[in-house]
Scaffold this active site. Structure first.
Site, PDB file in Angstrom:
ATOM      1  N   ASP A  23      39.126  28.412  31.678  1.00 58.47           N
ATOM      2  CA  ASP A  23      38.193  28.921  30.728  1.00 58.47           C
ATOM      3  C   ASP A  23      38.799  30.026  29.417  1.00 58.47           C
ATOM      4  OD1 ASP A  23      36.437  32.064  31.163  1.00 58.47           O
ATOM      5  OD2 ASP A  23      37.841  33.151  31.324  1.00 58.47           O
ATOM      6  N   SER A  24      37.880  30.736  28.819  1.00 59.29           N
ATOM      7  CA  SER A  24      37.979  30.982  27.066  1.00 59.29           C
ATOM      8  C   SER A  24      39.040  32.114  27.563  1.00 59.29           C
ATOM      9  CB  SER A  24      36.732  31.333  26.576  1.00 59.29           C
ATOM     10  OG  SER A  24      36.999  33.332  27.715  1.00 59.29           O
ATOM     11  N   CYS A  86      34.335  29.340  32.773  1.00 53.03           N
ATOM     12  CA  CYS A  86      34.140  30.391  31.687  1.00 53.03           C
ATOM     13  C   CYS A  86      32.454  30.027  32.067  1.00 53.03           C
ATOM     14  CB  CYS A  86      34.529  30.169  30.973  1.00 53.03           C
ATOM     15  SG  CYS A  86      33.592  30.772  29.225  1.00 53.03           S
ATOM     16  N   GLU A 165      39.216  44.781  30.098  1.00 58.58           N
ATOM     17  CA  GLU A 165      40.365  43.952  29.632  1.00 58.58           C
ATOM     18  C   GLU A 165      41.248  45.129  29.413  1.00 58.58           C
ATOM     19  OE1 GLU A 165      40.895  40.707  26.847  1.00 58.58           O
ATOM     20  OE2 GLU A 165      39.360  39.347  27.863  1.00 58.58           O
ATOM     21  N   CYS A 197      29.671  36.338  34.158  1.00 54.58           N
ATOM     22  CA  CYS A 197      30.856  36.437  33.136  1.00 54.58           C
ATOM     23  C   CYS A 197      32.554  36.285  34.343  1.00 54.58           C
ATOM     24  CB  CYS A 197      31.282  37.273  32.184  1.00 54.58           C
ATOM     25  SG  CYS A 197      31.732  37.851  31.146  1.00 54.58           S
ATOM     26  N   HIS A 199      34.452  38.658  33.658  1.00 56.83           N
ATOM     27  CA  HIS A 199      35.058  40.028  34.067  1.00 56.83           C
ATOM     28  C   HIS A 199      34.573  40.572  35.022  1.00 56.83           C
ATOM     29  CE1 HIS A 199      36.827  38.139  30.492  1.00 56.83           C
ATOM     30  NE2 HIS A 199      37.309  39.149  30.247  1.00 56.83           N
TER      31      HIS A 199
END
Ligand code: DGL
Length: 278
Positions: A23-24, A86, A165, A197, A199
């Site tokens: 993932d990024s 990702c 985050e 996404c 998140h």
């Protein structure tokens, strides 16, 4: 004959190798969490490119270059397949990765699309993701390739990543931001929304309460776990166990890593290993 025998032995050995996940950053731990839950015999190596995160607002060329470097790093760890956790990297780089490398590589978009098409009754589907994912039109194209009559309405929600985050998954500010991005969906009559996404699964409760029961939320982290099981079977790469172990490798660390990571992973994050990417 002996050749077949040797190939079988090579495969048997490969099946004990870990699955690579990249993932990024650390959002992809939502994907690792589902993989651990659904594939209990497997072991994993997770690489989060935290030195270069976010990918969501970078150009497709840059995301392709980074993604290719990430796969090489995982290959050095002897992984038997790669899961691109990702969404932005899947959107921009998956076709290139599949042609560049010989091991099985899968991304989060096809599984999410299949789940969305299975869920929708009225063929009105919403897709949310980073600016890069939405700009690529990867979800939209994949949906329309199967159902040309579908109505796909996409929306980039770049503020969702920093909110998650920060741990603000359910604050008044979060609800305002979610409402501002998603209010357009209220009159469109969508019955399915793809959370495109890493998140966004953490925002499910807020999104669900805004859009109501009539909208099914598709979580690509859940969907890709099923796909991994299918691909392992197809390639005779499924491990017989024991599984459950995982390593986390990052290209940068921060004082808040452990706290954020455990939120995504749903358990305490283990020791991490630092590497530099080239
Ligand atoms: N992992 C990214 C994604 O799923 C979100 C974070 C970023 O922009 O790098 O698109």
């Amino acid at each position: 004959g002996p050749t077949v025998q040797r190939e079988r032995m090579a495969l048997a050995n490969m099946s004990q190798q870990p699955i690579g996940v990249f993932d990024s950053g650390i959002g992809g731990l939502t994907v690792l969490k589902e993989l651990l839950a659904r594939l209990p015999n497997e072991t994993f190596v997770y690489f989060g490119d935290t030195a270069r995160v976010p990918y969501g607002n970078k150009s497709a060329d840059t995301v392709r270059r980074f993604s290719s470097e990430n796969v090489k790093l995982l290959l050095e760890r002897g992984v038997k397949m790669v899961v691109v956790a990702c969404n932005t990297a899947t959107a921009d780089a998956l076709p290139q990765l599949v042609s560049e490398f010989t091991l099985p590589i899968i991304g989060v978009i096809q599984p999410g699309v299949r789940a969305a098409l299975a869920a929708t009754r009225n063929d009105k589907i919403g897709v949310i993701g980073t600016s890069g994912t939405i700009r690529s039109m990867a979800y939209q194209n994949a949906i329309l390739a199967v159902k040309p009559d579908a109505r796909v309405t996409s929306k980039a929600c770049p503020l969702f990543v920093p909110l998650v985050e920060e741990g603000w998954t359910d604050t008044p500010v979060t609800r305002l931001v979610v409402e501002e991005y998603l209010k357009g969906y209220k009159n469109l009559g969508i019955d399915t929304l793809v959370l495109g996404c890493t998140h966004y699964p953490l925002l499910k409760p807020v999104i669900a309460s805004l859009l109501g029961d009539g909208v099914t939320l598709v979580d690509s982290a859940v969907e890709i776990s099923r796909e991994v099981a299918v691909v392992l079977d197809q390639h005779k790469l499924a491990s017989k166990g024991p599984g459950g172990r995982f390593d986390i490798i990052l290209s940068d660390t921060s004082p808040t890593f452990a706290e954020i990571a455990s939120r995504f992973l749903g358990r305490r994050a283990p020791e991490i290993e630092l590497v530099s990417v080239r």
